[in-house]
Design a protein around this motif. Structure first.
Motif, PDB file in Angstrom:
ATOM      1  N   ALA A 255       0.829  -1.206   0.000  1.00 50.26           N
ATOM      2  CA  ALA A 255       0.000   0.000   0.000  1.00 50.26           C
ATOM      3  C   ALA A 255       0.863   1.256   0.000  1.00 50.26           C
ATOM      4  O   ALA A 255       0.586   2.228  -0.724  1.00 50.26           O
ATOM      5  CB  ALA A 255      -0.949   0.000   1.204  1.00 50.26           C
ATOM      6  N   ARG A 256       1.934   1.242   0.792  1.00 51.02           N
ATOM      7  CA  ARG A 256       2.816   2.403   0.855  1.00 51.02           C
ATOM      8  C   ARG A 256       3.616   2.560  -0.424  1.00 51.02           C
ATOM      9  O   ARG A 256       3.827   3.679  -0.913  1.00 51.02           O
ATOM     10  CB  ARG A 256       3.772   2.284   2.055  1.00 51.02           C
ATOM     11  CG  ARG A 256       4.633   3.511   2.273  1.00 51.02           C
ATOM     12  CD  ARG A 256       3.777   4.738   2.522  1.00 51.02           C
ATOM     13  NE  ARG A 256       4.529   5.981   2.489  1.00 51.02           N
ATOM     14  CZ  ARG A 256       4.036   7.150   2.075  1.00 51.02           C
ATOM     15  NH1 ARG A 256       2.778   7.238   1.649  1.00 51.02           N
ATOM     16  NH2 ARG A 256       4.773   8.228   2.098  1.00 51.02           N
ATOM     17  N   VAL A 257       4.060   1.454  -1.009  1.00 53.47           N
ATOM     18  CA  VAL A 257       4.809   1.519  -2.271  1.00 53.47           C
ATOM     19  C   VAL A 257       3.944   2.132  -3.361  1.00 53.47           C
ATOM     20  O   VAL A 257       4.390   3.016  -4.114  1.00 53.47           O
ATOM     21  CB  VAL A 257       5.285   0.106  -2.678  1.00 53.47           C
ATOM     22  CG1 VAL A 257       5.886   0.127  -4.087  1.00 53.47           C
ATOM     23  CG2 VAL A 257       6.313  -0.416  -1.689  1.00 53.47           C
ATOM     24  N   LYS A 258       2.712   1.689  -3.454  1.00 51.81           N
ATOM     25  CA  LYS A 258       1.812   2.240  -4.471  1.00 51.81           C
ATOM     26  C   LYS A 258       1.511   3.712  -4.202  1.00 51.81           C
ATOM     27  O   LYS A 258       1.518   4.536  -5.133  1.00 51.81           O
ATOM     28  CB  LYS A 258       0.507   1.434  -4.511  1.00 51.81           C
ATOM     29  CG  LYS A 258      -0.493   1.958  -5.536  1.00 51.81           C
ATOM     30  CD  LYS A 258      -1.743   1.102  -5.604  1.00 51.81           C
ATOM     31  CE  LYS A 258      -2.732   1.683  -6.610  1.00 51.81           C
ATOM     32  NZ  LYS A 258      -3.941   0.831  -6.778  1.00 51.81           N
ATOM     33  N   ALA A 259       1.253   4.032  -2.955  1.00 53.91           N
ATOM     34  CA  ALA A 259       0.934   5.423  -2.613  1.00 53.91           C
ATOM     35  C   ALA A 259       2.090   6.360  -2.928  1.00 53.91           C
ATOM     36  O   ALA A 259       1.883   7.460  -3.478  1.00 53.91           O
ATOM     37  CB  ALA A 259       0.559   5.525  -1.130  1.00 53.91           C
ATOM     38  N   THR A 260       3.313   5.945  -2.626  1.00 60.80           N
ATOM     39  CA  THR A 260       4.458   6.810  -2.906  1.00 60.80           C
ATOM     40  C   THR A 260       4.681   6.958  -4.405  1.00 60.80           C
ATOM     41  O   THR A 260       5.113   8.018  -4.869  1.00 60.80           O
ATOM     42  CB  THR A 260       5.743   6.266  -2.251  1.00 60.80           C
ATOM     43  OG1 THR A 260       5.995   4.932  -2.709  1.00 60.80           O
ATOM     44  CG2 THR A 260       5.637   6.269  -0.742  1.00 60.80           C
ATOM     45  N   ALA A 261       4.376   5.913  -5.169  1.00 63.79           N
ATOM     46  CA  ALA A 261       4.483   6.020  -6.627  1.00 63.79           C
ATOM     47  C   ALA A 261       3.526   7.078  -7.154  1.00 63.79           C
ATOM     48  O   ALA A 261       3.902   7.926  -7.975  1.00 63.79           O
ATOM     49  CB  ALA A 261       4.196   4.669  -7.277  1.00 63.79           C
ATOM     50  N   MET A 262       2.303   7.045  -6.664  1.00 62.49           N
ATOM     51  CA  MET A 262       1.306   8.020  -7.122  1.00 62.49           C
ATOM     52  C   MET A 262       1.663   9.425  -6.659  1.00 62.49           C
ATOM     53  O   MET A 262       1.533  10.395  -7.413  1.00 62.49           O
ATOM     54  CB  MET A 262      -0.077   7.622  -6.605  1.00 62.49           C
ATOM     55  CG  MET A 262      -0.560   6.246  -7.085  1.00 62.49           C
ATOM     56  SD  MET A 262      -0.590   6.092  -8.891  1.00 62.49           S
ATOM     57  CE  MET A 262      -1.851   7.313  -9.288  1.00 62.49           C
ATOM     58  N   GLU A 263       2.139   9.552  -5.427  1.00 64.45           N
ATOM     59  CA  GLU A 263       2.524  10.862  -4.908  1.00 64.45           C
ATOM     60  C   GLU A 263       3.707  11.456  -5.660  1.00 64.45           C
ATOM     61  O   GLU A 263       3.872  12.680  -5.723  1.00 64.45           O
ATOM     62  CB  GLU A 263       2.881  10.746  -3.419  1.00 64.45           C
ATOM     63  CG  GLU A 263       1.696  10.419  -2.523  1.00 64.45           C
ATOM     64  CD  GLU A 263       2.126   9.929  -1.141  1.00 64.45           C
ATOM     65  OE1 GLU A 263       3.358   9.926  -0.882  1.00 64.45           O
ATOM     66  OE2 GLU A 263       1.246   9.538  -0.351  1.00 64.45           O
ATOM     67  N   SER A 264       4.527  10.578  -6.266  1.00 61.46           N
ATOM     68  CA  SER A 264       5.734  11.027  -6.963  1.00 61.46           C
ATOM     69  C   SER A 264       5.512  11.261  -8.449  1.00 61.46           C
ATOM     70  O   SER A 264       6.460  11.570  -9.170  1.00 61.46           O
ATOM     71  CB  SER A 264       6.855  10.000  -6.765  1.00 61.46           C
ATOM     72  OG  SER A 264       7.136   9.834  -5.390  1.00 61.46           O
ATOM     73  N   ALA A 288      10.096   9.183 -13.891  1.00 62.36           N
ATOM     74  CA  ALA A 288      10.528   7.797 -13.728  1.00 62.36           C
ATOM     75  C   ALA A 288      11.552   7.674 -12.607  1.00 62.36           C
ATOM     76  O   ALA A 288      11.470   6.776 -11.760  1.00 62.36           O
ATOM     77  CB  ALA A 288      11.104   7.266 -15.037  1.00 62.36           C
ATOM     78  N   ALA A 289      12.535   8.579 -12.601  1.00 60.39           N
ATOM     79  CA  ALA A 289      13.565   8.540 -11.569  1.00 60.39           C
ATOM     80  C   ALA A 289      12.972   8.798 -10.185  1.00 60.39           C
ATOM     81  O   ALA A 289      13.320   8.122  -9.202  1.00 60.39           O
ATOM     82  CB  ALA A 289      14.652   9.561 -11.877  1.00 60.39           C
ATOM     83  N   GLN A 290      12.065   9.762 -10.102  1.00 61.30           N
ATOM     84  CA  GLN A 290      11.450  10.086  -8.813  1.00 61.30           C
ATOM     85  C   GLN A 290      10.595   8.931  -8.299  1.00 61.30           C
ATOM     86  O   GLN A 290      10.653   8.575  -7.113  1.00 61.30           O
ATOM     87  CB  GLN A 290      10.585  11.337  -8.963  1.00 61.30           C
ATOM     88  CG  GLN A 290      11.389  12.606  -9.216  1.00 61.30           C
ATOM     89  CD  GLN A 290      10.500  13.804  -9.543  1.00 61.30           C
ATOM     90  OE1 GLN A 290       9.309  13.656  -9.822  1.00 61.30           O
ATOM     91  NE2 GLN A 290      11.089  14.997  -9.510  1.00 61.30           N
ATOM     92  N   VAL A 291       9.822   8.342  -9.205  1.00 65.94           N
ATOM     93  CA  VAL A 291       8.933   7.247  -8.812  1.00 65.94           C
ATOM     94  C   VAL A 291       9.751   6.028  -8.403  1.00 65.94           C
ATOM     95  O   VAL A 291       9.449   5.368  -7.399  1.00 65.94           O
ATOM     96  CB  VAL A 291       7.959   6.919  -9.953  1.00 65.94           C
ATOM     97  CG1 VAL A 291       7.234   5.599  -9.684  1.00 65.94           C
ATOM     98  CG2 VAL A 291       6.950   8.049 -10.133  1.00 65.94           C
ATOM     99  N   ARG A 292      10.803   5.722  -9.153  1.00 69.39           N
ATOM    100  CA  ARG A 292      11.637   4.572  -8.792  1.00 69.39           C
ATOM    101  C   ARG A 292      12.248   4.762  -7.411  1.00 69.39           C
ATOM    102  O   ARG A 292      12.198   3.850  -6.569  1.00 69.39           O
ATOM    103  CB  ARG A 292      12.741   4.346  -9.811  1.00 69.39           C
ATOM    104  CG  ARG A 292      13.671   3.203  -9.389  1.00 69.39           C
ATOM    105  CD  ARG A 292      14.642   2.770 -10.456  1.00 69.39           C
ATOM    106  NE  ARG A 292      15.627   3.803 -10.781  1.00 69.39           N
ATOM    107  CZ  ARG A 292      16.612   3.610 -11.665  1.00 69.39           C
ATOM    108  NH1 ARG A 292      16.733   2.444 -12.304  1.00 69.39           N
ATOM    109  NH2 ARG A 292      17.474   4.582 -11.925  1.00 69.39           N
ATOM    110  N   ASP A 293      12.828   5.905  -7.156  1.00 67.40           N
ATOM    111  CA  ASP A 293      13.456   6.150  -5.861  1.00 67.40           C
ATOM    112  C   ASP A 293      12.447   6.031  -4.726  1.00 67.40           C
ATOM    113  O   ASP A 293      12.750   5.452  -3.665  1.00 67.40           O
ATOM    114  CB  ASP A 293      14.101   7.541  -5.836  1.00 67.40           C
ATOM    115  CG  ASP A 293      15.329   7.629  -6.732  1.00 67.40           C
ATOM    116  OD1 ASP A 293      15.820   6.567  -7.178  1.00 67.40           O
ATOM    117  OD2 ASP A 293      15.784   8.763  -7.006  1.00 67.40           O
ATOM    118  N   ALA A 294      11.258   6.567  -4.955  1.00 65.57           N
ATOM    119  CA  ALA A 294      10.230   6.523  -3.919  1.00 65.57           C
ATOM    120  C   ALA A 294       9.762   5.099  -3.641  1.00 65.57           C
ATOM    121  O   ALA A 294       9.586   4.695  -2.476  1.00 65.57           O
ATOM    122  CB  ALA A 294       9.039   7.396  -4.336  1.00 65.57           C
ATOM    123  N   MET A 295       9.580   4.308  -4.700  1.00 64.40           N
ATOM    124  CA  MET A 295       9.123   2.928  -4.521  1.00 64.40           C
ATOM    125  C   MET A 295      10.179   2.076  -3.827  1.00 64.40           C
ATOM    126  O   MET A 295       9.870   1.284  -2.933  1.00 64.40           O
ATOM    127  CB  MET A 295       8.734   2.333  -5.885  1.00 64.40           C
ATOM    128  CG  MET A 295       7.515   2.983  -6.520  1.00 64.40           C
ATOM    129  SD  MET A 295       7.234   2.433  -8.244  1.00 64.40           S
ATOM    130  CE  MET A 295       6.680   0.742  -7.982  1.00 64.40           C
TER     131      MET A 295
END
Length: 323
Positions: A255-264, A288-295
């Motif tokens: 849930a947190r991984v998905k949420a951070t992807a969307m937030e990023s 892409a870079a931001q989402v990867r780092d966040a996930m």
């Protein structure tokens, strides 16, 4: 030729809205399968002894402790070859070496890649190679051996590249879907294993009517967005109401991984295949870079310190001979 080597790409199946019917290929990561002709066979064709596995290597090219059967009748890479030999009544056999670039139970189409890679390599050695469409049925036997179900959503894009929609199994019908050129995939794999057979067994056999209606709308909107080059519509439709909620607990911190992807900045995110890999779609290199780092960080904050990740367009290249 006496030997051929094929590269078969990793794939993302289901794509949130298309359980068992949608899948796409990614670049750079995949299985490498070498097939060598051997003496073997009989007047009635060949039997299981005519197909053998020489070696299974890990992603570093060494013989690692991989939990994969060396029995050709149980290995995804060779089950289809056995059937191929029998139906074509070949007077020779095949020896197979598999280099696993796709982690076991990763949700990245590893069994499909092994099956497809072996068939593409073997087919190139035949005096009269079969059309790719004919190879699909043999590859599905490998998928069934690996997961208990002959689902084609990894097999089809692994063969053909791009994103495919499978319309039916009998007869096998599929269509290639366009993907907006701006789309990039972020794929993150925490190093744990989710067995596909087990992940399918937990799914409920029935679906509430309201969920079916909304999921049908999501699938329609997603496909329309792809054909219309409408990333806003794709993002609006990128929601799995049926399978993802049932499998989320298999992935620590999902849930947190998905949420951070969307937030990023992701258009959408969901489970890749049966998991535990999670993927997201984005529309720029920066996102892409931001989402990867966040996930990756979200997984690590849940105690999963070993995490692999890739950024890739939807690959137009399916399995291919590399030597």
């Amino acid at each position: 030729m006496r030997s051929a080597t094929a590269f078969a790409p990793a794939t993302v199946a289901n794509v949130a809205v298309g359980f068992d019917i949608l899948g796409f290929a990614i670049e750079s990561v995949g299985d490498v399968v070498t097939v060598t002709l051997t003496d073997g066979g009989s007047d009635r064709g060949t039997d299981r002894a005519s197909v053998r596995i020489r070696e299974i290597l890990n992603d570093t090219g060494t013989s690692g402790a991989l939990d994969i059967s060396l029995d050709p009748a149980r290995n995804a890479a060779t089950v289809g070859l056995i059937k191929l030999c029998d139906e074509l009544r070949l007077n020779f056999g095949f020896e197979v070496t598999i280099r696993k670039g796709i982690a076991l139970g990763s949700g990245m189409g590893g069994s499909a890649a092994s099956a497809v890679g072996a068939l593409v390599a073997a087919n190139s050695l035949l005096e009269r190679p079969l059309p790719t469409e004919a190879l699909l049925e043999y590859a599905l036997l490998g998928e069934q051996a690996a997961s208990g179900t002959a689902h084609p959503d990894n097999i089809a894009p692994c063969f053909f590249g791009g994103m495919t929609l499978v319309l039916s199994l009998h007869p096998l019908r599929h269509v290639s879907l366009p993907v907006p050129a701006s789309i990039l995939t972020v794929l993150v794999h925490p190093r744990l294993r989710v067995d596909t057979h087990s992940a399918r067994s937990i799914l409920k056999p029935s679906v509430p009517l309201t969920d079916h209606v909304q999921q049908s709308a999501n699938l329609g909107g997603f496909i329309a967005g792809c054909f219309g080059n409408d990333v806003e519509m794709i993002g609006h439709s990128f929601s799995d109401l049926i399978v993802e909620p049932q499998r989320a607990h298999l992935i620590p911190g999902f849930a947190r991984v998905k949420a951070t992807a969307m937030e990023s900045g992701a258009l959408g995110a969901s489970i890749s295949g049966s998991g535990p890999s999670v993927f997201a779609w984005v529309t720029s290199d920066q996102a892409a870079a931001q989402v990867r780092d966040a996930m990756v960080q979200a997984f690590r904050s849940n105690g999963l310190t070993e995490v692999d990740s890739w950024i890739s367009p939807v690959s137009r290249q399916g399995a291919t001979i590399i030597r």
